[in-house]
Write an enzyme that holds these catalytic residues in place. Sequence first.
Site, PDB file in Angstrom:
ATOM      1  N   GLY A  36       0.693  -1.666  -0.109  1.00 52.16           N
ATOM      2  CA  GLY A  36      -0.103  -0.184   0.350  1.00 52.16           C
ATOM      3  C   GLY A  36       0.863   1.528  -0.119  1.00 52.16           C
ATOM      4  O   GLY A  36       0.139   2.588  -0.416  1.00 52.16           O
ATOM      5  N   GLU A  37       1.599   1.146   0.085  1.00 53.27           N
ATOM      6  CA  GLU A  37       2.781   2.346   0.120  1.00 53.27           C
ATOM      7  C   GLU A  37       3.275   3.242  -0.834  1.00 53.27           C
ATOM      8  O   GLU A  37       3.001   2.355  -2.469  1.00 53.27           O
ATOM      9  CB  GLU A  37       4.285   2.447   0.363  1.00 53.27           C
ATOM     10  CG  GLU A  37       4.604   1.870   2.307  1.00 53.27           C
ATOM     11  CD  GLU A  37       5.665   1.830   2.265  1.00 53.27           C
ATOM     12  OE1 GLU A  37       6.471   1.339   1.742  1.00 53.27           O
ATOM     13  OE2 GLU A  37       5.423   1.361   3.975  1.00 53.27           O
ATOM     14  N   ARG A  92      -6.250  24.861   9.347  1.00 55.01           N
ATOM     15  CA  ARG A  92      -7.322  25.451  10.298  1.00 55.01           C
ATOM     16  C   ARG A  92      -6.728  25.477  11.965  1.00 55.01           C
ATOM     17  O   ARG A  92      -7.267  25.917  12.904  1.00 55.01           O
ATOM     18  CB  ARG A  92      -8.214  25.037   9.956  1.00 55.01           C
ATOM     19  CG  ARG A  92      -9.185  25.616   9.060  1.00 55.01           C
ATOM     20  CD  ARG A  92     -10.367  24.991   8.975  1.00 55.01           C
ATOM     21  NE  ARG A  92     -10.516  24.171   7.843  1.00 55.01           N
ATOM     22  CZ  ARG A  92     -11.351  23.528   7.017  1.00 55.01           C
ATOM     23  NH1 ARG A  92     -12.581  24.326   6.830  1.00 55.01           N
ATOM     24  NH2 ARG A  92     -10.226  22.498   5.952  1.00 55.01           N
ATOM     25  N   GLN A  93      -6.561  24.085  12.127  1.00 53.45           N
ATOM     26  CA  GLN A  93      -5.035  23.911  13.428  1.00 53.45           C
ATOM     27  C   GLN A  93      -3.972  24.858  13.513  1.00 53.45           C
ATOM     28  O   GLN A  93      -3.039  24.304  13.469  1.00 53.45           O
ATOM     29  CB  GLN A  93      -4.794  22.951  13.786  1.00 53.45           C
ATOM     30  CG  GLN A  93      -4.475  22.195  14.848  1.00 53.45           C
ATOM     31  CD  GLN A  93      -5.385  21.995  16.301  1.00 53.45           C
ATOM     32  OE1 GLN A  93      -6.760  22.249  14.978  1.00 53.45           O
ATOM     33  NE2 GLN A  93      -5.714  22.571  17.189  1.00 53.45           N
ATOM     34  N   HIS A 125      -5.364  29.692   5.523  1.00 55.31           N
ATOM     35  CA  HIS A 125      -6.031  29.955   6.672  1.00 55.31           C
ATOM     36  C   HIS A 125      -6.211  30.719   7.481  1.00 55.31           C
ATOM     37  O   HIS A 125      -6.572  32.222   7.814  1.00 55.31           O
ATOM     38  CB  HIS A 125      -6.777  28.590   7.482  1.00 55.31           C
ATOM     39  CG  HIS A 125      -7.587  29.146   8.426  1.00 55.31           C
ATOM     40  ND1 HIS A 125      -8.790  29.389   8.182  1.00 55.31           N
ATOM     41  CD2 HIS A 125      -7.732  29.494   9.785  1.00 55.31           C
ATOM     42  CE1 HIS A 125      -9.805  29.312   9.493  1.00 55.31           C
ATOM     43  NE2 HIS A 125      -9.387  29.364  10.112  1.00 55.31           N
ATOM     44  N   LYS A 185     -21.242  36.408  12.514  1.00 55.96           N
ATOM     45  CA  LYS A 185     -21.770  34.709  12.074  1.00 55.96           C
ATOM     46  C   LYS A 185     -21.231  33.929  13.670  1.00 55.96           C
ATOM     47  O   LYS A 185     -20.390  34.423  14.035  1.00 55.96           O
ATOM     48  CB  LYS A 185     -20.831  33.850  11.371  1.00 55.96           C
ATOM     49  CG  LYS A 185     -20.515  32.273  11.216  1.00 55.96           C
ATOM     50  CD  LYS A 185     -19.820  31.751   9.643  1.00 55.96           C
ATOM     51  CE  LYS A 185     -18.608  31.245   9.740  1.00 55.96           C
ATOM     52  NZ  LYS A 185     -17.616  30.939   9.175  1.00 55.96           N
ATOM     53  N   ARG A 187     -20.331  30.233  15.102  1.00 64.36           N
ATOM     54  CA  ARG A 187     -20.195  28.674  14.790  1.00 64.36           C
ATOM     55  C   ARG A 187     -20.986  28.131  16.103  1.00 64.36           C
ATOM     56  O   ARG A 187     -20.909  28.564  17.055  1.00 64.36           O
ATOM     57  CB  ARG A 187     -19.370  28.117  14.544  1.00 64.36           C
ATOM     58  CG  ARG A 187     -18.846  26.987  14.293  1.00 64.36           C
ATOM     59  CD  ARG A 187     -17.548  26.749  13.699  1.00 64.36           C
ATOM     60  NE  ARG A 187     -17.249  27.334  11.978  1.00 64.36           N
ATOM     61  CZ  ARG A 187     -18.525  26.502  11.464  1.00 64.36           C
ATOM     62  NH1 ARG A 187     -18.874  25.534  11.144  1.00 64.36           N
ATOM     63  NH2 ARG A 187     -17.509  27.161   9.419  1.00 64.36           N
ATOM     64  N   ASP A 214     -15.988  33.661   0.195  1.00 65.38           N
ATOM     65  CA  ASP A 214     -15.542  33.054   1.402  1.00 65.38           C
ATOM     66  C   ASP A 214     -14.074  32.723   1.078  1.00 65.38           C
ATOM     67  O   ASP A 214     -14.243  32.222  -0.166  1.00 65.38           O
ATOM     68  CB  ASP A 214     -16.398  32.349   2.053  1.00 65.38           C
ATOM     69  CG  ASP A 214     -16.333  31.860   3.485  1.00 65.38           C
ATOM     70  OD1 ASP A 214     -15.710  32.535   3.761  1.00 65.38           O
ATOM     71  OD2 ASP A 214     -16.937  31.100   3.847  1.00 65.38           O
TER      72      ASP A 214
HETATM   73  C1  R5P Z   1     -14.535  30.640   8.722  1.00 65.13           C
HETATM   74  O1  R5P Z   1     -13.381  31.057   9.237  1.00 65.13           O
HETATM   75  C2  R5P Z   1     -14.176  30.505   6.986  1.00 65.13           C
HETATM   76  O2  R5P Z   1     -13.443  31.360   6.448  1.00 65.13           O
HETATM   77  C3  R5P Z   1     -14.658  29.691   6.206  1.00 65.13           C
HETATM   78  O3  R5P Z   1     -17.009  30.439   6.494  1.00 65.13           O
HETATM   79  C4  R5P Z   1     -15.888  28.370   7.213  1.00 65.13           C
HETATM   80  O4  R5P Z   1     -14.702  27.517   6.951  1.00 65.13           O
HETATM   81  C5  R5P Z   1     -16.530  27.984   5.767  1.00 65.13           C
HETATM   82  O5  R5P Z   1     -16.911  26.151   5.880  1.00 65.13           O
HETATM   83  P1  R5P Z   1     -18.596  25.462   6.450  1.00 65.13           P
HETATM   84  O6  R5P Z   1     -18.966  25.459   4.774  1.00 65.13           O
HETATM   85  O7  R5P Z   1     -18.370  24.148   6.803  1.00 65.13           O
HETATM   86  O8  R5P Z   1     -18.977  26.818   6.255  1.00 65.13           O
END
Ligand code: R5P
Length: 291
Positions: A36-37, A92-93, A125, A185, A187, A214
């Site tokens: 699989g490598e 993102r992290q 990001h 927004k 989350r 976005d």
């Molecule tokens: C947030 O910080 C980003 O700019 C996007 O709005 C976000 O990652 C979009 O994620 P989703 O499509 O899962 O809402």
Amino acid sequence: MHIIGGTASTALAERVSRELGNAPFGIPFKKRFPDGEMYVRVGGRVEGEDVVVVQSTRTDEDLVELLLLLDAVREAGARRTFAVVPYFGYARQDRRFFPGEPVSARALCRHVELDADAVITVDLHSAQTLAQFTKPAFEASGIPAIARMLRERPVDVLVSPDKGGVDRVRRMAQLLDKPWFALDKKRIDSEHVELAFPAEVPIPIAGKHAVLIDDVITTGGTIVEAAKLLQKRGVGAVSAACTHGLFLRDAFERIKAVTDEVYSTDTLGNPAEKASVAPDIAQILRREASP
Ligand code: R5P
């Protein structure tokens, strides 16, 4: 300059090569060993040349391929190696949110730059991730590519679905000479968000064509909720544009159901790909690499 297109970014790599006056372009051989490598082999003579490996790292497999290609290019005697990672996974992290977590973005920066003399990416990001590289690192923007495409379309107002996107939407508004505003927004979890209009919306939006801007569309939760909110205020049409279109699961269909058009750049192959960041990547390569 030689351009090598990894599996995740073959089409974009070819576009970059064309932008650079048909710079030599190659697709590496790739196969799997029985266990699989992954195995890759880079063709052509790259000894003494600047070599550009283009590979987005949406999946762990893409990442392994990128690391193997960079090592292969160095082994082949490249003068300098440029890692072009249009979509930089794990970005993102970008900090430790809870004890025991890694700063994944930093870990990836360290590994990608191991066999690269410079890194080029698109709309990371967060800006602080670029600072994690110890070697020259450059960030192209997806905004000019989307602006080039939106110029050909009827657009009345630009909308960021969150305050974090204010700089992005403001820059787009300058390029297109259009008004803009940002929604609020909150989350709830990784798939759900709550959106609201700001206290003051700068222009009347009833009957207008609003375009949501976005950086990334992942589950589509943000864009779906934002489009519905704009429709409640009577917009005439609503479109959505992003740099990185991940469109997980049925995200693309869900967004299409509540919007008139969906646009994304070509950092990741997807059905909304209508703008190319190749000219913007090529511009950096022209400046930083030897022809
Ligand atoms: C947030 O910080 C980003 O700019 C996007 O709005 C976000 O990652 C979009 O994620 P989703 O499509 O899962 O809402």
